[in-house]
Design a protein around this motif. Structure first.
Motif, short mmCIF file in Angstrom:
data_model
loop_
_atom_site.label_atom_id
_atom_site.label_comp_id
_atom_site.label_asym_id
_atom_site.label_seq_id
_atom_site.Cartn_x
_atom_site.Cartn_y
_atom_site.Cartn_z
N TYR A 36 27.00 24.04 11.23
CA TYR A 36 26.74 23.18 12.41
C TYR A 36 25.83 23.80 13.46
CZ TYR A 36 30.56 20.77 10.15
OH TYR A 36 31.34 20.14 9.23
N PHE A 44 25.18 16.13 10.09
CA PHE A 44 26.57 15.68 9.96
C PHE A 44 26.78 14.32 10.62
CE2 PHE A 44 31.00 15.41 11.42
CZ PHE A 44 31.57 15.22 10.18
N TYR A 53 30.45 7.88 2.88
CA TYR A 53 31.35 8.80 3.58
C TYR A 53 32.20 8.01 4.57
CZ TYR A 53 32.86 13.18 5.80
OH TYR A 53 33.60 14.23 6.29
N LEU A 55 35.17 8.71 5.75
CA LEU A 55 36.17 9.51 6.47
C LEU A 55 36.13 9.30 7.99
CD1 LEU A 55 36.89 13.25 5.55
CD2 LEU A 55 36.81 12.49 7.92
N GLY A 161 39.40 14.27 12.26
CA GLY A 161 38.32 14.33 11.26
C GLY A 161 38.65 15.14 10.03
N ASN A 166 39.15 22.18 5.97
CA ASN A 166 38.23 23.30 5.69
C ASN A 166 38.99 24.61 5.47
OD1 ASN A 166 35.47 22.27 7.88
ND2 ASN A 166 35.99 21.66 5.82
N TYR A 206 30.66 13.28 -1.07
CA TYR A 206 30.12 14.63 -0.87
C TYR A 206 28.82 14.85 -1.64
CZ TYR A 206 34.31 15.61 1.71
OH TYR A 206 35.30 15.56 2.66
N PHE A 216 22.37 18.74 4.39
CA PHE A 216 23.36 19.39 5.27
C PHE A 216 23.77 20.75 4.69
CE2 PHE A 216 28.12 19.55 6.12
CZ PHE A 216 28.04 19.85 7.47
N MET A 252 31.84 22.28 -1.78
CA MET A 252 30.38 22.23 -1.82
C MET A 252 29.89 23.62 -2.24
SD MET A 252 28.78 19.95 1.29
CE MET A 252 28.76 21.27 2.47
N GLU A 282 31.76 25.32 1.31
CA GLU A 282 32.78 24.55 2.04
C GLU A 282 33.89 24.08 1.12
OE1 GLU A 282 32.48 21.02 5.27
OE2 GLU A 282 32.15 20.39 3.21
N SER A 284 37.01 21.09 1.32
CA SER A 284 37.61 19.98 2.08
C SER A 284 38.87 19.57 1.35
CB SER A 284 36.64 18.80 2.17
OG SER A 284 35.47 19.17 2.85
C1 AVJ Z 1 33.87 17.57 9.20
C2 AVJ Z 1 34.85 19.23 7.83
C3 AVJ Z 1 35.79 17.05 7.88
O1 AVJ Z 1 34.90 18.30 5.04
O2 AVJ Z 1 34.52 16.17 4.96
C4 AVJ Z 1 31.02 16.28 5.32
C5 AVJ Z 1 32.35 18.05 6.65
N1 AVJ Z 1 31.11 18.21 4.48
N2 AVJ Z 1 30.34 16.25 4.19
C6 AVJ Z 1 34.40 17.27 5.50
C7 AVJ Z 1 31.52 17.51 5.52
C8 AVJ Z 1 30.39 17.44 3.67
C9 AVJ Z 1 33.64 17.32 6.81
N3 AVJ Z 1 34.52 17.82 7.92
#
Ligand code: AVJ
Length: 322
Positions: A36, A44, A53, A55, A161, A166, A206, A216, A252, A282, A284
């Motif tokens: 970030y 993002f 996405y 979420l 979120g 993470n 993703y 990203f 990721m 990463e 998730s």
């Molecule tokens: C912000 C950490 C919740 O893990 O879904 C989005 C970041 N990584 N697409 C996630 C993210 C890939 C996101 N978070």
């Protein structure tokens, strides 16, 4: 794999973390919190409007729909601290509901100055809400907020979120325990958790076809080039999203498409990557709604209520410190 050290006078925390991650035996990794920077934060925000996405929209939908119910279950007076505020857009619903009954302080805690500025701009105009930002790591910021409060005041901590995803599961619970140690009985934590869902949807979220998530992810290497003087050739890496079946998480990675050498002067590091070797950037973690009350109980909270979005399985969990 091979890593050799170059002399370097002083390592920034970023350089030290990059160095530690890239010299790990076995799977190399880079910490996701460094995704970030200004470019990464903007990418993002774009991810959050992608149809694949869901979420962030699920998170925001629940807050908009249930802000009244959530606020009804909170003690009074109460002020709000948010861990990783991002742009702060979805927090508006909670602040507006609270400001109907009391003057409310809002303390966003964020290591990204870009996100913090965006958040202060977004939420600074609400009547009866005062914004005081903390550019600090989560727990340090929360400690500073908790120390400054009055005798009778309560805190509502927002951790939205599915950012908790993470953390590895154990580290996530440890984080909740540390957070609980800063709080008083009756303080509240609103915890957003992305729930397990159809695999195809999860993978697309993703690895969107327009490549925003890929950008990203790759931007992390570009950031290391910019800030640490490294020479990653982004064209020699490919974004990869994987479902880790046993750990119940999306991962990721950045896959090296050829054997290559990279130098990272500010981290005092030179590495060579094999063809097909990946850098893990990463995790998730995804949750089962039924597992949250147990998680709360193990970390010093009780789960007061859960609100679940049906369109994109996601839960807002209201935990109360015992
Ligand atoms: C912000 C950490 C919740 O893990 O879904 C989005 C970041 N990584 N697409 C996630 C993210 C890939 C996101 N978070």
């Amino acid at each position: 794999m091979l890593a050799s050290s170059l002399p370097v006078r002083h390592l920034s925390e970023f350089a030290a973390d990059v160095r530690a991650g890239l010299t790990k035996p076995g799977q190399r990794e880079l910490p996701s919190k460094y995704l970030y920077d200004e470019v990464g934060s903007a990418l993002f925000e774009t991810i959050c409007v992608l149809p694949e996405y869901g979420l962030t929209r699920a998170d925001a939908r629940l807050l908009q729909k249930y802000a009244g119910e959530i606020v009804e279950r909170l003690p009074s007076p109460i002020h709000v601290a948010e861990l990783g505020s991002g742009s702060g857009k979805k927090t508006r619903w909670i602040l507006e509901a609270l400001a109907q009954r009391q003057k409310t302080y809002y303390y966003p805690i964020e290591i990204s100055p870009y996100a913090l500025a965006a958040c202060a701009k977004e939420l600074g105009q609400i009547d009866l809400v005062s914004v005081v930002g903390y550019e600090q790591p989560y727990l340090e910021g929360l400690r500073a907020v908790a120390e400054g409060r009055e005798e009778q005041g309560h805190l509502l901590v927002l951790f939205l979120g599915s950012t908790i995803g993470n953390f590895d599961r154990d580290a996530g619970e440890e984080f909740l325990r540390e957070m609980r140690a800063i709080l008083r009985p009756g303080d509240a934590l609103l915890l957003g958790t992305d729930l397990e869902k159809d695999m195809a949807l999860q993978l697309l979220a993703y690895d969107d076809p327009a490549g925003v998530t890929a950008a990203f992810n790759l931007n992390l290497l570009a950031r290391i080039n910019r800030e640490l003087g490294a020479d990653f050739d982004l064209r020699c890496f490919r974004h990869e999203a994987r479902w880790n079946f046993s750990e119940r998480r999306m991962e990721m990675h950045l896959r090296s498409t050829q054997r290559q050498k990279v130098e990272i002067p500010a981290a005092g590091l030179r590495i060579s990557l094999d063809e097909d070797e990946t850098l893990w950037t990463e995790s998730s973690h995804k949750y089962k709604a039924e597992a949250i009350p147990g998680m709360a109980a193990r970390t010093g909270f009780r789960c007061e209520e859960q609100w679940i979005d049906r369109e994109w399985p996601f839960a807002q969990n209201l935990l109360i410190a015992r």
